[in-house]
Design a protein around this motif. Sequence first.
Motif, short mmCIF file in Angstrom:
data_model
loop_
_atom_site.label_atom_id
_atom_site.label_comp_id
_atom_site.label_asym_id
_atom_site.label_seq_id
_atom_site.Cartn_x
_atom_site.Cartn_y
_atom_site.Cartn_z
N SER B 646 0.83 -1.19 0.00
CA SER B 646 0.00 0.00 0.00
C SER B 646 0.87 1.25 0.00
CB SER B 646 -0.93 0.00 1.21
OG SER B 646 -0.17 0.08 2.39
N LYS B 647 2.19 1.10 0.09
CA LYS B 647 3.08 2.25 0.11
C LYS B 647 4.24 2.14 -0.86
CE LYS B 647 2.79 2.44 4.79
NZ LYS B 647 3.58 2.13 5.94
N GLY B 648 4.83 0.94 -0.95
CA GLY B 648 6.03 0.81 -1.76
C GLY B 648 5.69 0.82 -3.24
N LEU B 649 6.45 1.60 -4.00
CA LEU B 649 6.18 1.74 -5.43
C LEU B 649 6.27 0.38 -6.14
CD1 LEU B 649 5.76 3.65 -7.80
CD2 LEU B 649 8.20 3.93 -7.93
N ILE B 650 7.36 -0.34 -5.86
CA ILE B 650 7.57 -1.58 -6.59
C ILE B 650 6.57 -2.65 -6.17
CG2 ILE B 650 9.20 -3.48 -6.86
CD1 ILE B 650 11.37 -1.47 -7.12
N ASN B 651 6.39 -2.79 -4.87
CA ASN B 651 5.48 -3.85 -4.44
C ASN B 651 4.03 -3.56 -4.76
OD1 ASN B 651 7.53 -5.40 -3.64
ND2 ASN B 651 7.09 -5.37 -1.46
N SER B 652 3.66 -2.30 -4.88
CA SER B 652 2.28 -2.01 -5.25
C SER B 652 2.03 -2.48 -6.68
CB SER B 652 1.97 -0.53 -5.10
OG SER B 652 2.47 0.21 -6.19
N GLY B 653 3.06 -2.38 -7.52
CA GLY B 653 2.94 -2.91 -8.88
C GLY B 653 2.98 -4.42 -8.87
N TRP B 654 3.81 -4.95 -7.98
CA TRP B 654 3.99 -6.40 -7.91
C TRP B 654 2.68 -7.09 -7.54
CZ3 TRP B 654 9.14 -8.91 -7.47
CH2 TRP B 654 9.04 -10.28 -7.24
N LYS B 656 -0.18 -6.22 -8.10
CA LYS B 656 -1.21 -6.13 -9.13
C LYS B 656 -0.84 -6.97 -10.35
CE LYS B 656 -2.96 -1.66 -7.91
NZ LYS B 656 -2.35 -0.35 -7.96
N SER B 657 0.39 -7.39 -10.46
CA SER B 657 0.77 -8.18 -11.63
C SER B 657 1.23 -9.57 -11.23
CB SER B 657 1.87 -7.45 -12.40
OG SER B 657 2.95 -7.13 -11.55
N LEU B 658 2.43 -9.68 -10.70
CA LEU B 658 3.00 -11.01 -10.47
C LEU B 658 2.21 -11.84 -9.48
CD1 LEU B 658 6.77 -10.12 -10.56
CD2 LEU B 658 5.44 -11.38 -12.23
N THR B 659 1.66 -11.19 -8.46
CA THR B 659 0.93 -11.98 -7.48
C THR B 659 -0.29 -12.66 -8.10
OG1 THR B 659 1.73 -10.49 -5.79
CG2 THR B 659 -0.07 -11.92 -5.18
N PRO B 660 -1.17 -11.92 -8.79
CA PRO B 660 -2.31 -12.64 -9.39
C PRO B 660 -1.90 -13.57 -10.53
CG PRO B 660 -2.38 -10.31 -9.97
CD PRO B 660 -1.31 -10.47 -8.95
N TRP B 661 -0.83 -13.27 -11.25
CA TRP B 661 -0.45 -14.10 -12.39
C TRP B 661 0.18 -15.41 -11.97
CZ3 TRP B 661 2.36 -9.78 -15.63
CH2 TRP B 661 1.42 -8.81 -15.99
N LEU B 662 1.19 -15.29 -11.09
CA LEU B 662 1.96 -16.48 -10.77
C LEU B 662 1.86 -16.86 -9.30
CD1 LEU B 662 5.18 -15.79 -12.84
CD2 LEU B 662 3.63 -17.69 -13.13
N GLY B 663 1.16 -16.05 -8.52
CA GLY B 663 1.03 -16.38 -7.11
C GLY B 663 2.30 -16.13 -6.31
N ILE B 664 3.15 -15.20 -6.78
CA ILE B 664 4.36 -14.90 -6.01
C ILE B 664 4.05 -13.74 -5.08
CG2 ILE B 664 6.82 -14.42 -6.12
CD1 ILE B 664 6.69 -14.97 -9.10
N ALA B 665 4.22 -13.95 -3.79
CA ALA B 665 4.03 -12.86 -2.85
C ALA B 665 5.17 -11.87 -3.03
CB ALA B 665 4.00 -13.38 -1.43
N PRO B 666 4.90 -10.57 -2.87
CA PRO B 666 5.99 -9.61 -3.05
C PRO B 666 7.07 -9.80 -2.00
CG PRO B 666 4.03 -8.54 -2.19
CD PRO B 666 3.64 -9.93 -2.54
N PRO B 667 8.34 -9.62 -2.39
CA PRO B 667 9.43 -9.80 -1.43
C PRO B 667 9.51 -8.61 -0.48
CG PRO B 667 10.30 -9.06 -3.51
CD PRO B 667 8.82 -9.23 -3.72
N ALA B 668 10.21 -8.79 0.62
CA ALA B 668 10.33 -7.71 1.60
C ALA B 668 11.53 -6.81 1.28
CB ALA B 668 10.46 -8.28 3.00
N TRP B 669 12.18 -7.05 0.16
CA TRP B 669 13.33 -6.23 -0.27
C TRP B 669 14.33 -6.00 0.84
CZ3 TRP B 669 13.81 -6.36 -5.22
CH2 TRP B 669 12.67 -6.42 -6.03
#
Lengths: 563, 820
Positions: B646-654, B656-669
């Motif tokens: 809800s705040k990080g630029l990269i994970n907010s994109g992640w 919306k894309s990779l999570t629904p497509w491949l089921g990868i949870a965003p990393p904690a960087w």
Amino acid sequence: MTPTTLHISATILFWSGLAAAFLVLARLARRTPSSSVGTLFLALLALATIAMGNAITFAKSGLQLPLVWPVMPFSAWLAAASFAIALIRTLQTFIQVERAERRARFQAAILWASLGFLMVLVYGLDSENSVKLLTGGIPMSIPLVLAVLGLALAFILVTVATNWSASSRGWPLAVARYASLLVGSVVFGLPFIFLLITSFKEDRDMSSAGGIVWVPRVQQTMPLFDKANPLYEVGHDSQRLKGVVVETLPQNRVRLEILEPKSMQGRTIEAAHSDLKEIPRNAHLVTLPTSAGGGRGAVVRELEDGKRRVRSLTTGEETDFEPAEVEPIREVGLRWQNYPEALSFLPPETRSGLVYLRNTLILVVLSVIGAVISSSLVAYAFARMRFPGRDVLFGVLLATMMLPGAVTMLPQFLVFRSLGWIDTLLPLWVPAFLGTAFNIFLLRQFLRGVPMELEDSARIDGCSYLRSFWSVMLPQIKPALAAISVWTFIGAWNNFMGAIIYVNSPEKMPLSYALQLYMGDRNGEPGLLMAFTTMTMVPVLILFFFAQKYFIEGITLSGFGGR
Amino acid sequence: MVRRAFTDYYARAGLAVAILCLLTSGCSEPPKASAKRDLVIWGVLLGPDSKGQEAVIHEFERRHPEVHVRLLSMGAGRMDPQKLMTSIVGNVAPDVINQDRFTISDWASRKAFLPLDDLIRQDIELGTRPPVREDYYSGAWEEAMYEGSVYAIPSAADNRILYWNKGRFRDRASELRAAGLDPNRAPRTWSEVLAYSKVLTEFGPSGEIVKAGFLPNYQDAWLYLYAFQTNSQFISPDGRRSTMATPEAAEALAFMVEGYDQVGGYAKARAFESGFRTQSFNPFIIGTLAMKIDGDWNLNALSRYGPHVDIGVAPPPVPDDRLARKGRYEGEKDAFVTWSGGFSLAIPRGARNVADAWEYIKFASSKEAILLEAEAQRKWERHRGRTYIPHQVANREANEELFRRYRPADKKFAEALRVHIDMAAASRTRPATFVGQLLWSEHVRAMDSAISHKASPMEALRAAERTVQRDLDAHFERERYQNVSLAVPAWIGAGLATFLLLGVITWYRRQRLSPIARSETKWAFLFMSPWLVGFFVLTLGPMVASLFFSFTQYDVLNEARWVGGKNYADLVGSDWLYVKKSLTNVAYLGAIGVPLGIATGLAVAMLLNNATRGMRFFRTIFYMPAIVPAVASASLWIWVLTSDPSKGLINSGWVKSLTPWLGIAPPAWLASPDWSKNALILMGLWGAGSGMVLWLAGLKGISTSLYEAASIDGASPTKLFTNVTLPQLSPIIFFNVVMGFIFAVQEFDRMYLLSPSSVGTIGPDDSLLTPVFILFKNGFAFFKMGYASAIAWGIFAIVLILTLIQFRLAPKWVHYEADR
């Protein structure tokens, strides 16, 4: 077949079909002299594979672009890549006609394969390692389908257009190139946009369940006089202060608690009652709950128990509400107050950060002057003067370029300490006056390129070395000097390692260090932090826009440009 | 003509800068009250939350009109020892420092602080009442002592208790009851807290934590708390042995490991935690964390952001046997124990204004000032519409008085404060040892590696114990090594220099130069003199000194001792794991980051090579990130990489894309040990677009005839790239690879910016540790000049070897035009 293998084969079918389709289009575009039967066959094959690929996944989860992604450790990736290269080399071995070529390919194949086995070994050593295959797909929503179709249509149109005129033969490639450039610049520019927008956001917009808020909104306010607790403005030491009365003193004087500026917040001063001027507060506008009659209200005061006292704008009645009951009224806009507020948290002796800017400017100006003068002088001696031992000394100079800064860092601290230079800016700029190996090297290369005749004639005219250096040689290497100035500027503006070691007091800190400390202190307030970050960045960016030529072309001077 | 334009250009630029300087300096000279004595105080954070502290300082200034107090209000000096140490060593120490109490003995042992005994004695003789032991909680006072002397006066005190969200317990009441747990009370023992946590933790669809029950180290528990509960002591009573690796401590650590495993592992917990940067999203307040161990400072945030959250408090859960007083806890006085820390005021060695410093310390730690501070803060809080909840202080009487006067109106907060004050008597403090900071660092590192399953609890503690023991030994065995005067190397150096100079002069004499050549030589040396001075003073001299230091134990404040090769032996011996970690980190950054950076620059250049229209625009965009100052870039990227979608630029994109497509949870960087280096590489790639300039120049340099010839032979575009472009560019690639690796080995700035503390781990599980960081920590935070110098030479050796290897390999693939 397990569902996973089914999915993987579907994915491979689909994407290879797509690649084939692209190949068909490219063929058409390039009008390669090939049989139309072959192209037609390829097109049919492409369509068939796409359909097949989708058919397998379609049954499971609707229309989608199937995807597969292996998750594996670095060693496994390396192994896979090595085996792939080995495979290609092996294939090439069979295709090559020449014997020597064949042998070379074969050797390469063996080398890559052994590297692959080595990596498999490395992979095996780590017990935690595991390879996972993720399967999924991009669901085809209507906009996505339309976008894909639109792109395909555009591509076909361009292709057809290319076929019409020979002059526009390169179009598809140019379109692809500009498309990638655009995407690239969006990717590279996005962090800047994020920075700017965040610096204008209210705290409330910093995070939202729907992802990043790209359009900031600001709380609407209205001027409101609070009779119960009026806000006053008063002049004090040539500053305009805002505050509230906390105590009435004899002789018509009052004690005022200051609210603004923030650096004096909470202090009290005494003032004559006659000097006070009542000013309105900026009351936040909210929507009242329907239970309270609805409509708009203005927040009169935040109460100690967390409630907000709201005056209805329709009835004028004041009621206390829980914060969740009243919805703030906000409109699209920029919260520019983040900028002055960010500065108001700086220590008072830094004069809203102007002292930081001054320190950085001193640093930058002195470093640039020092670098230009000393490096060019030394470079001149190396480039144009003959003296015994010159090449040895030049070798030493080149060798110092190799020396990591870490080796000399600690003793240098002791050197500057014995000079009493700790907590001054001296250790940060004096070394610039002693020349930098890289700058000297670069300028020497340039000075050597200046025609000998120029200097010879000056010398014959009776110029001293200094004079011929200053009047004849320096003007000849202006571009190199400009490049060095620009690099030194950037280096000095960014110098932060020096500051954390040598500078302690706020009034001696350069901007870079101040920002680092600010990062630690205002971590929870991204709006202020981003505003301060933007402010430290802007001067360099402005310089960059004006001196772009020297920045960009300067790099190419470093020895590879005229290769 | 040319000359005039040239000088004009510089004159104009100079004038503009001079005006700018004048402008900024004219309005910024701070008003100097020359008649007043300056009193410099460090470690005070100014801001809306410390109005009380400001009031105390104003009151002090009012009572001592001849003193002007100057505060270093920003960050430095609080937890980061580097700044304080450099200032003490550099003879520009502040007069008063507000210092974390457990570090006092550390500083005292290195003679960095003044003992206060004389000042106290003097006061007693004069009949004024100085702060004395009886006024304070005994643990707090003990912590500020070293070898029988008082080095600091305790100010604030804190301790940790269990906070639990009653509402969350009620929501899961039926589940809790099903598991045989009472939803109306807090857990008291370790097994209970784990059982509650299990029921109260909920996971999302991709396995991420949505709601957590209990995270053993959320906020401020650390291994210390649980270790104190098992009666472990990390240092033997005589202070000579490190006793971290005991079964008791391992038991405590094992509990933490279990606590994290229960919520799905440390990685998930970190991803969950790192989503909450601001107080308004405090997971405990919004109900996504059911229990936490925290100190009294969190009451302010609770009262502000969650005044209506139904919280409960209890002493921190203890081992089951401890509550039952079974086994080794038989006859134990305190069923519940907690750990307490806090701050204290000290006077660094070299302070210029000791008399006023002592006056200030006495005033600031007096009951009067404590109450004044409380009153001022309360008024301020009321003014901005917030509840005031007093902070605990180490002065016993003042602490009780604070509670009497400022007990919060809200019953639950009053109860929380009461529990905190009551637990003060049952608190343990960290051992007063000169390795306190190292002990802290190592205990954090042991905890990190155990809970992320890099090592078993016992192994992790053993490694920590070894490191601490080495420093203990170094201290107690220092007498074994001979003192070495620093004059010796200085004399040797001076002798060598003279010898060299004489040699050079005679050599020049022998050259029999003509008068013209002699004059030219003279001039040349005059021209070179800046560099020669710099070379001798800032390069050669320091190199010799550094080489010498690397064989000694030297901390600047005390005399040096000759230890021979011990520093190097430690580097590859007892510290090897640590060093290896830093080397693997830079190897990773180099092996992945450098090729990716080269590929990015080359790709951009290839795209731009033929694009004439818009070239300038694109070039600007791709180049811009490279000129952003490193600090600004770090400040920006910390937010870009925030793991909370809800705040990080990269994970907010992640999401919306990779999570629904491949089921990868965003990393904690940056918050994850596996991803933090990738985050750094990503940051590096952002700036790598600037490399295109060099590539463009290279591409322009390739003669078109090569392409034409190849095209005629029927080469495809890929063939053209691999067989013409790449070989032609290979010298630039080589240059970039060499420079990239040399740069990677010496990385420090970015890591420091992303993980600025020189205490604890650098990045999660030391994943951002680099060799230069080790050097910086040892050199500038602890002034172990000898050890740091040995590291420096190690780095030098690595750089040299890498460069040599690459030059060896170069002929195999680098293509030089001249060779043909």
